[in-house]
Write an enzyme that holds these catalytic residues in place. Structure first.
Site, PDB file in Angstrom:
ATOM      1  N   CYS A   2      -4.583   8.635   9.909  1.00 60.95           N
ATOM      2  CA  CYS A   2      -4.642   8.430  11.075  1.00 60.95           C
ATOM      3  C   CYS A   2      -4.624   8.706  12.020  1.00 60.95           C
ATOM      4  CB  CYS A   2      -3.801   7.521  11.063  1.00 60.95           C
ATOM      5  SG  CYS A   2      -4.289   5.794  10.138  1.00 60.95           S
ATOM      6  N   ASP A  60       4.846   0.650  11.945  1.00 61.09           N
ATOM      7  CA  ASP A  60       2.871   0.209  11.493  1.00 61.09           C
ATOM      8  C   ASP A  60       3.218  -1.362  12.476  1.00 61.09           C
ATOM      9  OD1 ASP A  60       2.753   2.239   9.995  1.00 61.09           O
ATOM     10  OD2 ASP A  60       3.494   1.678   8.527  1.00 61.09           O
ATOM     11  N   ARG A 110      -8.671   0.024   4.453  1.00 64.78           N
ATOM     12  CA  ARG A 110      -7.238   1.141   4.191  1.00 64.78           C
ATOM     13  C   ARG A 110      -6.943   0.546   3.578  1.00 64.78           C
ATOM     14  NH1 ARG A 110      -6.360   5.478   7.520  1.00 64.78           N
ATOM     15  NH2 ARG A 110      -4.943   5.883   5.924  1.00 64.78           N
ATOM     16  N   LYS A 124       1.111  -1.173  -0.081  1.00 64.29           N
ATOM     17  CA  LYS A 124       0.191   0.336   0.277  1.00 64.29           C
ATOM     18  C   LYS A 124       1.006   1.353   0.150  1.00 64.29           C
ATOM     19  CE  LYS A 124      -1.425   1.716   4.155  1.00 64.29           C
ATOM     20  NZ  LYS A 124      -1.180   2.942   4.475  1.00 64.29           N
ATOM     21  N   ASN A 125       1.267   1.485   1.163  1.00 60.87           N
ATOM     22  CA  ASN A 125       2.773   2.481   1.086  1.00 60.87           C
ATOM     23  C   ASN A 125       3.215   2.395  -0.309  1.00 60.87           C
ATOM     24  OD1 ASN A 125       1.419   2.860   3.575  1.00 60.87           O
ATOM     25  ND2 ASN A 125       2.992   2.352   5.073  1.00 60.87           N
ATOM     26  N   ARG A 136       1.153  14.345  13.290  1.00 63.17           N
ATOM     27  CA  ARG A 136       2.021  13.965  12.272  1.00 63.17           C
ATOM     28  C   ARG A 136       2.171  14.637  11.490  1.00 63.17           C
ATOM     29  NH1 ARG A 136      -0.757   8.162  10.521  1.00 63.17           N
ATOM     30  NH2 ARG A 136       1.853   8.404   8.739  1.00 63.17           N
TER      31      ARG A 136
HETATM   32  C1  UD1 Z   1       5.260   6.944   6.428  1.00 63.30           C
HETATM   33  C2  UD1 Z   1       3.826   5.413   5.853  1.00 63.30           C
HETATM   34  C3  UD1 Z   1       2.956   4.925   7.189  1.00 63.30           C
HETATM   35  C4  UD1 Z   1       4.201   4.720   8.918  1.00 63.30           C
HETATM   36  C5  UD1 Z   1       5.738   5.724   8.794  1.00 63.30           C
HETATM   37  C6  UD1 Z   1       6.746   5.615   9.518  1.00 63.30           C
HETATM   38  C7  UD1 Z   1       2.879   6.077   4.052  1.00 63.30           C
HETATM   39  C8  UD1 Z   1       2.104   6.271   3.498  1.00 63.30           C
HETATM   40  N1  UD1 Z   1       2.827   5.535   5.592  1.00 63.30           N
HETATM   41  O1  UD1 Z   1       4.049   7.581   6.787  1.00 63.30           O
HETATM   42  O2  UD1 Z   1       2.693   3.672   7.500  1.00 63.30           O
HETATM   43  O3  UD1 Z   1       3.584   4.186   9.410  1.00 63.30           O
HETATM   44  O4  UD1 Z   1       6.353   6.192   7.265  1.00 63.30           O
HETATM   45  O5  UD1 Z   1       7.104   4.187   8.993  1.00 63.30           O
HETATM   46  O6  UD1 Z   1       3.897   5.489   3.462  1.00 63.30           O
HETATM   47  N2  UD1 Z   1       7.827  14.428  11.001  1.00 63.30           N
HETATM   48  C9  UD1 Z   1       7.902  14.930  10.653  1.00 63.30           C
HETATM   49  N3  UD1 Z   1       8.027  16.188   9.923  1.00 63.30           N
HETATM   50  C10 UD1 Z   1       7.488  15.864   8.582  1.00 63.30           C
HETATM   51  C11 UD1 Z   1       7.136  14.459   8.864  1.00 63.30           C
HETATM   52  C12 UD1 Z   1       6.829  13.460   9.537  1.00 63.30           C
HETATM   53  O7  UD1 Z   1       7.897  15.887  11.752  1.00 63.30           O
HETATM   54  O8  UD1 Z   1       6.976  17.130   7.704  1.00 63.30           O
HETATM   55  C13 UD1 Z   1       7.939  12.689  11.711  1.00 63.30           C
HETATM   56  C14 UD1 Z   1       6.194  12.266  11.930  1.00 63.30           C
HETATM   57  O9  UD1 Z   1       5.653  12.863  12.505  1.00 63.30           O
HETATM   58  C15 UD1 Z   1       7.317  10.830  12.871  1.00 63.30           C
HETATM   59  C16 UD1 Z   1       8.359  10.491  11.970  1.00 63.30           C
HETATM   60  O10 UD1 Z   1       8.755  12.246  11.716  1.00 63.30           O
HETATM   61  O11 UD1 Z   1       7.706  11.067  14.134  1.00 63.30           O
HETATM   62  C17 UD1 Z   1       8.033  10.215  10.403  1.00 63.30           C
HETATM   63  O12 UD1 Z   1       6.890   9.783  10.094  1.00 63.30           O
HETATM   64  P1  UD1 Z   1       6.911   9.885   8.459  1.00 63.30           P
HETATM   65  O13 UD1 Z   1       8.307   8.952   8.082  1.00 63.30           O
HETATM   66  O14 UD1 Z   1       7.097  11.149   7.528  1.00 63.30           O
HETATM   67  O15 UD1 Z   1       5.686   8.877   8.408  1.00 63.30           O
HETATM   68  P2  UD1 Z   1       4.695   9.322   6.817  1.00 63.30           P
HETATM   69  O16 UD1 Z   1       5.823   9.059   5.651  1.00 63.30           O
HETATM   70  O17 UD1 Z   1       3.907   9.537   7.817  1.00 63.30           O
END
Ligand code: UD1
Length: 421
Positions: free
Chosen positions: A118, A308, A400, A22-23, A123
């Site tokens: 979620c 995850d 989802r 999915k991701n 986030r």
């Molecule tokens: C992706 C995955 C999700 C998984 C996560 C971590 C998808 C669609 N989703 O989510 O299933 O749980 O990776 O492996 O691929 N952060 C910030 N600022 C930002 C972005 C992130 O502070 O702009 C923080 C987040 O709050 C979190 C950490 O960085 O604490 C990691 O998040 P991130 O790796 O970005 O997760 P996603 O890409 O949203």
């Protein structure tokens, strides 16, 4: 709203095919926006998040045809009519922010609503925005939207992520493929989904090196072309179903599974006393005798233990011998499954980012509620091993991220059915 009824029923035996990730698919689909030529994705999973991304791309004017029952997605962005990703779609799924980089890179402007997704903590998307700003984007946050401009096009830059972010790495990587000059992304995410995206972009003509390491170097090109690309195996679906025989006993073969997708997770299963073997078709997981052992788990970016799979691992550890400590380092507030598991007889204490799980002999069925995608499947796993009947409500979260969950588990002997409502 549908719910899932599970009756605990002893060991599971059989085979489960693992779908495309999915991701990965959610980041490969927006890559269509980088080119006016067709992009075809094979091995796509059939999930509601994929339909949401289809709807979002459609709202921009892209064509997305779902072929072979949804396993092939034929995408074309030769006629993009709008560069605005509307709140009404974006709020359903956080991954919608991944259209920002490609739209900005190809068209020089974009408007994208700030995402929802979620309920597992704050986030933010600040890192996505900072990386694009480093490439010369002019960003303005107004009315809940990011208004982004780069009139002369994006420019290559060196950007060092202060925190490892999967989504921000993906957005920056896609944007950099069409930027002028060289971009170096430091402290980049190393997840298999990033590697898969880089491979697809390379097939489209991008010049990328270093994916799968912390430094990715991208040499911008003038244009990208079409490609056909198979979506990588879903390591989270894989890990989830590996836990089914681990919790219930029995032996299940996960078709398409590979250890390198889940090294840290497989090590923890081994510590807990679960056997994982490579086969010609995938991975075979078995638990033959006795109780599993308690293990401590810390979630980390790849190659560490994936956040995850934390909820599902907790479901396993509820009936382990001894006390396990799970530390969640990626997302705050990601223990919402703990009180639901406690309703089934688990003994769990949550203090900030730590959960202490005191293993009990047996869980008991109960009515429980799914709070997010991975939490919902952890309740199903727990229910498979519990005594009596469990009804998991609010399973729209589950749809989802997991295709045909009832079918895949029933094929191994589980008593599980969907109650439509
Ligand atoms: C992706 C995955 C999700 C998984 C996560 C971590 C998808 C669609 N989703 O989510 O299933 O749980 O990776 O492996 O691929 N952060 C910030 N600022 C930002 C972005 C992130 O502070 O702009 C923080 C987040 O709050 C979190 C950490 O960085 O604490 C990691 O998040 P991130 O790796 O970005 O997760 P996603 O890409 O949203």
């Amino acid at each position: 709203m549908d719910s899932i009824l599970v009756r605990g029923n002893g060991p599971l035996n059989g085979q489960i095919p693992i779908a495309g990730a999915k991701n990965a698919c959610l980041t490969l689909m927006p890559a269509t926006l980088l080119t006016d030529e067709p992009l075809t994705l094979t091995n796509a999973p059939r999930l509601s998040d994929i339909r949401t991304m289809t709807q979002l791309l459609g709202s921009l004017g892209a064509e997305v045809a779902s072929l072979q029952g949804g396993q092939v997605l034929a995408l074309s962005s030769h006629q993009i009519a709008s560069q605005k990703a509307d709140y009404e779609i974006v709020r359903k799924m956080r991954a919608s922010i991944l259209v920002l980089g490609p739209l900005l890179a190809r068209f020089g402007h974009a408007e994208v609503s700030l995402p929802g997704g979620c309920a597992i903590g704050a986030r933010p998307v600040d890192l996505h925005l900072k990386a694009l700003e480093a490439m010369g984007a002019d960003l303005d946050l107004r009315d809940g939207y990011v208004h982004a401009k780069a009139p002369g096009g994006l420019k290559g830059a060196v950007f060092d992520f202060p925190v490892v972010s999967v989504g921000a790495t993906e957005n920056a990587l896609m944007a950099a493929t069409l930027a002028k000059g060289t971009t170096v992304l430091k402290n980049a995410a190393r997840e298999p989904e990033i590697v898969d995206l880089a491979r697809c972009l390379r097939r489209m003509g991008a010049q990328i090196e270093g994916e799968g390491t912390s430094t990715i170097t991208i040499q911008g090109v003038d244009r990208l072309g079409g490609a056909t690309h198979p979506v990588v195996t879903d390591r989270i679906e894989l890990g989830t179903y590996m836990l089914a025989p681990a919790i219930c006993g029995g032996e299940v073969e996960l078709l398409g599974g590979r250890i390198e997708l889940l090294g840290a997770f497989c090590e923890k299963l081994d510590e807990a006393g679960i056997s994982v073997e490579e086969t010609a078709a995938g991975l075979k997981v078995s638990r033959k005798n006795g109780r599993i052992r308690a293990v401590d788990v810390v979630t980390e970016p790849f190659p560490g233990f994936p956040t995850d799979l934390q909820a599902q691992m907790m479901a396993l550890l509820c009936t382990a011998e001894g006390t396990s400590i799970l530390e969640e380092k990626i997302f705050e507030n990601r223990f919402m499954h703990a009180p639901e598991l406690s309703r089934m007889g688990a003994r769990i204490e949550v203090h900030g980012g730590h959960a202490t799980v005191h293993g009990v002999d047996k869980l008991r069925g109960a009515p429980v509620m799914a709070t997010d995608l991975r939490a919902s499947v952890s309740l199903i796993l727990a229910a498979l091993a519990a005594e009596g009947e469990t009804v998991v409500s609010r399973v729209y979260h589950l749809d989802r991220g997991y295709e045909r969950v009832e079918e895949k588990l029933s094929a191994c002997g589980a008593l599980i059915e969907r109650i439509e409502g």
